[in-house]
Design an enzyme around this catalytic site. Structure first.
Site, short mmCIF file in Angstrom:
data_model
loop_
_atom_site.label_atom_id
_atom_site.label_comp_id
_atom_site.label_asym_id
_atom_site.label_seq_id
_atom_site.Cartn_x
_atom_site.Cartn_y
_atom_site.Cartn_z
N TYR A 167 9.39 -25.45 47.52
CA TYR A 167 7.96 -25.21 47.71
C TYR A 167 7.68 -24.07 48.67
O TYR A 167 6.71 -23.32 48.48
CB TYR A 167 7.23 -26.51 48.09
CG TYR A 167 7.31 -26.92 49.54
CD1 TYR A 167 6.32 -26.54 50.45
CD2 TYR A 167 8.36 -27.69 50.02
CE1 TYR A 167 6.38 -26.92 51.78
CE2 TYR A 167 8.43 -28.08 51.35
CZ TYR A 167 7.44 -27.69 52.22
OH TYR A 167 7.49 -28.07 53.54
N HIS A 202 -19.30 -36.29 37.49
CA HIS A 202 -19.40 -35.22 36.51
C HIS A 202 -20.32 -34.10 36.99
O HIS A 202 -21.34 -34.40 37.60
CB HIS A 202 -19.96 -35.82 35.20
CG HIS A 202 -20.07 -34.80 34.11
ND1 HIS A 202 -18.95 -34.28 33.49
CD2 HIS A 202 -21.15 -34.21 33.55
CE1 HIS A 202 -19.35 -33.42 32.57
NE2 HIS A 202 -20.67 -33.34 32.60
N GLU A 225 -12.75 -36.06 37.40
CA GLU A 225 -13.22 -37.12 36.49
C GLU A 225 -12.23 -37.35 35.36
O GLU A 225 -12.18 -38.42 34.78
CB GLU A 225 -14.60 -36.80 35.94
CG GLU A 225 -14.63 -35.65 34.95
CD GLU A 225 -16.04 -35.36 34.42
OE1 GLU A 225 -16.69 -36.29 33.94
OE2 GLU A 225 -16.47 -34.19 34.51
N CYS A 282 3.07 -25.36 58.11
CA CYS A 282 1.90 -25.74 57.31
C CYS A 282 0.62 -24.97 57.65
O CYS A 282 -0.07 -24.47 56.76
CB CYS A 282 1.56 -27.22 57.49
SG CYS A 282 2.87 -28.27 58.11
N LYS A 332 0.63 -21.09 57.19
CA LYS A 332 0.83 -20.87 55.75
C LYS A 332 -0.48 -21.13 54.98
O LYS A 332 -0.88 -20.34 54.14
CB LYS A 332 1.92 -21.81 55.23
CG LYS A 332 2.06 -21.77 53.73
CD LYS A 332 2.71 -23.01 53.18
CE LYS A 332 1.84 -24.23 53.26
NZ LYS A 332 2.59 -25.45 52.95
N CYS A 336 5.16 -27.09 62.15
CA CYS A 336 3.95 -27.18 61.33
C CYS A 336 2.84 -26.29 61.88
O CYS A 336 2.23 -25.51 61.16
CB CYS A 336 3.49 -28.64 61.26
SG CYS A 336 2.02 -28.84 60.26
N GLU A 354 5.42 -21.00 47.49
CA GLU A 354 4.12 -20.78 48.15
C GLU A 354 4.02 -19.34 48.65
O GLU A 354 2.99 -18.68 48.47
CB GLU A 354 3.94 -21.77 49.29
CG GLU A 354 3.65 -23.19 48.80
CD GLU A 354 3.54 -24.22 49.91
OE1 GLU A 354 2.93 -25.26 49.68
OE2 GLU A 354 4.09 -23.99 51.00
C1 LIG Z 1 6.97 -22.56 56.07
C2 LIG Z 1 6.79 -24.05 56.15
C3 LIG Z 1 5.70 -24.63 55.54
C4 LIG Z 1 5.51 -26.00 55.62
N1 LIG Z 1 4.41 -26.54 55.00
C5 LIG Z 1 4.20 -27.86 55.07
C6 LIG Z 1 3.05 -28.44 54.47
O1 LIG Z 1 2.24 -27.75 53.86
N2 LIG Z 1 2.86 -29.77 54.59
C7 LIG Z 1 3.75 -30.57 55.27
O2 LIG Z 1 3.52 -31.78 55.37
N3 LIG Z 1 4.87 -30.05 55.85
C8 LIG Z 1 5.10 -28.73 55.76
N4 LIG Z 1 6.21 -28.19 56.36
C9 LIG Z 1 7.19 -29.10 57.01
C10 LIG Z 1 6.74 -29.49 58.42
O3 LIG Z 1 6.50 -28.33 59.17
C11 LIG Z 1 7.81 -30.35 59.07
O4 LIG Z 1 8.10 -31.44 58.23
C12 LIG Z 1 7.36 -30.88 60.43
O5 LIG Z 1 7.01 -29.84 61.30
C13 LIG Z 1 8.46 -31.74 61.04
O6 LIG Z 1 8.09 -32.18 62.32
P1 LIG Z 1 9.19 -32.52 63.40
O7 LIG Z 1 8.47 -33.11 64.56
O8 LIG Z 1 10.27 -33.30 62.80
O9 LIG Z 1 9.85 -31.12 63.80
P2 LIG Z 1 9.19 -29.76 64.25
O10 LIG Z 1 7.76 -29.69 63.97
O11 LIG Z 1 10.08 -28.71 63.69
O12 LIG Z 1 9.33 -29.78 65.84
C14 LIG Z 1 10.57 -29.72 66.48
C15 LIG Z 1 10.38 -29.04 67.82
O13 LIG Z 1 11.54 -29.24 68.62
C16 LIG Z 1 11.80 -28.06 69.36
N5 LIG Z 1 13.21 -28.11 69.75
C17 LIG Z 1 14.30 -28.07 68.94
N6 LIG Z 1 15.41 -28.25 69.67
C18 LIG Z 1 15.02 -28.41 70.98
C19 LIG Z 1 15.71 -28.66 72.19
N7 LIG Z 1 17.03 -28.80 72.22
N8 LIG Z 1 14.99 -28.76 73.33
C20 LIG Z 1 13.65 -28.62 73.31
N9 LIG Z 1 12.94 -28.41 72.18
C21 LIG Z 1 13.61 -28.32 71.03
C22 LIG Z 1 11.46 -26.96 68.38
O14 LIG Z 1 11.20 -25.75 69.05
C23 LIG Z 1 10.21 -27.53 67.70
O15 LIG Z 1 9.03 -27.15 68.37
C24 LIG Z 1 6.44 -26.81 56.32
C25 LIG Z 1 7.55 -26.23 56.94
C26 LIG Z 1 7.73 -24.87 56.85
C27 LIG Z 1 8.93 -24.25 57.50
#
Ligand SMILES: Cc1cc2nc3c(=O)[nH]c(=O)nc-3n(C[C@H](O)[C@H](O)[C@H](O)COP(=O)(O)OP(=O)(O)OC[C@H]3O[C@@H](n4cnc5c(N)ncnc54)[C@H](O)[C@@H]3O)c2cc1C
Length: 468
Positions: free
Chosen positions: A179, A437, A442, A48, A51, A43, A183
């Protein structure tokens, strides 16, 4: 009692992992979190946040055009992509630092390397160190799909790379109609790129309300985005510094970049989960119960790696619920019923609750309220863009069970409407609410006249002409 190095080891410092780590530490747990890339996760680093910064950048183009009708002369505008990238990078680095500081302040130790599961209570770091933990939380997120193998697939980029391109592409082909694909299509078009969206299906945004899907396609086409429906990319060929994109209907498109935005896959490969017997779904997501627990009692998972609702606020909530439940002695689980979400295209979409199609599939009898109007701003700007709003009401108890908007500020409106829907607001509650308004919002509290989906919508409805 068995002694462990830590109470909780979190793999992945993204939205879900960071929240879980901080809350668990606040409950007195000894916590370590491993991050292999950058603290903040998808994110913050390549989702997010950057973006939305790009979306803001793109919207200036429309603002400049709209300004003329209000008397402004806007001359000599010029967009500089490297400036946007440099400023975005600065802000992302600041946020990454803030996440790291907050983890430090919470007493969480951050280990900046890859971690995998070795045993039900043991994690192994990339440098070979083994760390034992009473509980392991997997919060590794997901990555972009690359689709089936095809000639030149390595020439394509995904959302991971688009944030750091050296140049704004003059022309880009984007495969996908979710999306993320739309976007980027919208914002790159706003910044001046020629955009073609290639999509296997015949409609955009699967899972969204049908009328919103249709309206978005019309609006994006009006802004110059080309669509190739029922099509897919068969191959990408480097030619004279550009890319020739072979479409399965035999056509060739020429572009500077090709972006694949065809879904995301949970990050579970090579994590050691097979060794300890954690169950996965067919697409590699970790299977969990309501509390985030896997079939291995010491291992939990939250966020995109579980592939439930892949949004940041959901991952954060799941991380929080996990930490309170396992370390805070106050178990609770996430309510997935009312999740507001936006699509930051131009125009923007805001949606919360059930679509009309989902509600009907549940056998509910519905009242549908909708309006389609030209916003007040468009009267002077001359913009052809219209705003469409739709409320789905359950006849049984008059509750508003779905809201779907497309138009300016749709996302902001949706967040607040979700508060009302969360406490079970009825259509009568909406009607009792005083209008603000003149605003677009509204319209949501002045909607009259039920429609079946096929009914035409009265033309007169507009911010400029309040119902009196
Ligand atoms: C282009 C894009 C736009 C988005 N826009 C939106 C939005 O507008 N609104 C919204 O709500 N959501 C949005 N999302 C979705 C949102 O980013 C994810 O839902 C959110 O980041 C999920 O969080 P998470 O903690 O599950 O995983 P992540 O945020 O992906 O975090 C996982 C982390 O784990 C690390 N990792 C992975 N494997 C290992 C390992 N073995 N050892 C150590 N570290 C590791 C990765 O490097 C990463 O930093 C978007 C996603 C993308 C790709």
């Amino acid at each position: 009692m068995q002694k462990f190095d830590v109470d909780l080891f979190v793999i992945g410092a993204g939205s879900g992992g960071v929240r879980a780590a901080r809350i668990a530490a606040g409950h007195g747990a000894k916590v370590k979190v491993a991050e292999e890339f950058r603290v903040g996760g998808t994110c913050v680093i390549r989702g997010c946040v950057p973006k939305k910064l790009f979306v803001y950048a793109a919207r200036f183009a429309h603002e400049f055009a709209d300004a003329a009708g209000f008397g402004w002369t806007v001359e000599g505008t010029r967009f500089d992509w490297p400036t946007l990238i440099a400023n975005k990078d600065k802000e992302i680095a600041r946020l990454e630092g803030a996440y790291g500081t907050n983890l430090d302040r919470s007493g969480v130790e951050v280990v900046r390397q890859r971690a995998v599961v070795e045993e039900p209570n043991v994690v192994r770091l990339a440098d070979g160190t083994r760390v034992s933990a009473r509980i392991i939380l997997i919060a590794t997120g997901g990555h972009p799909n690359l689709g089936l193998d095809m000639p030149g697939r390595e020439l394509a980029i995904t959302s991971n790379e688009i944030f750091n391109l050296a140049r704004l592409p003059e022309a880009i082909v984007i495969q996908g109609a979710g999306y993320i694909a739309l976007e980027f299509a919208s914002l790159l078009a706003g910044l001046g790129a020629k955009v073609t969206v290639v999509h296997r299906g015949d409609k955009l945004l699967r899972g969204f309300d049908e009328e919103i899907r249709t309206r978005l396609a019309e609006e994006l086409a009006q802004r110059g985005i080309d669509f190739a429906f029922g099509a897919s990319i068969d191959g990408i060929y480097a030619e004279g510094g550009r890319k020739r994109v072979r479409i399965n209907d035999g056509r060739d498109l020429f572009a500077d970049e090709v972006m694949l935005a065809i879904g995301r896959t949970p990050n579970t490969t090579g994590l050691g989960l097979d060794k300890v017997g954690v169950h996965l779904t067919e697409n590699g997501a970790i299977t969990v119960d309501d509390t985030g627990r896997t079939n291995v009692p010491s291992i939990y998972a939250v966020g995109d790696v579980t592939d439930r609702v892949n949004l940041t606020p959901v991952a954060i909530r799941e991380g929080h619920a996990f930490a309170d439940s396992v370390f805070g002695g106050s178990p609770w689980s996430v309510n997935y019923d009312v999740i507001p979400t936006a699509v930051f295209t131009e125009p923007e979409i805001g949606t919360v609750g059930l679509t009309e199609e989902q509600a009907r599939a549940q056998g509910r009898r519905l009242d549908i309220y909708k309006t389609d109007f030209r916003p007040l701003k468009a009267t002077l700007s001359g913009s052809q863009s219209r705003t469409f709003m739709k409320l789905i009401v359950d006849q049984k108890d008059d509750r508003v069970i779905g809201m779907h908007l497309i138009g300016e500020a749709a996302g902001e409106m949706t967040q607040l409407a979700a508060v009302a829907m969360n406490v079970g607001a009825t259509k009568a509650d909406f009607d009792r609410t005083m209008a603000l308004h003149p605003s677009s919002a509204e319209e949501l509290v002045t909607l009259r006249g039920r429609h079946s989906s096929s009914d035409p919508i009265p033309e007169a409805s507009a911010e400029a002409t309040p119902a009196i």
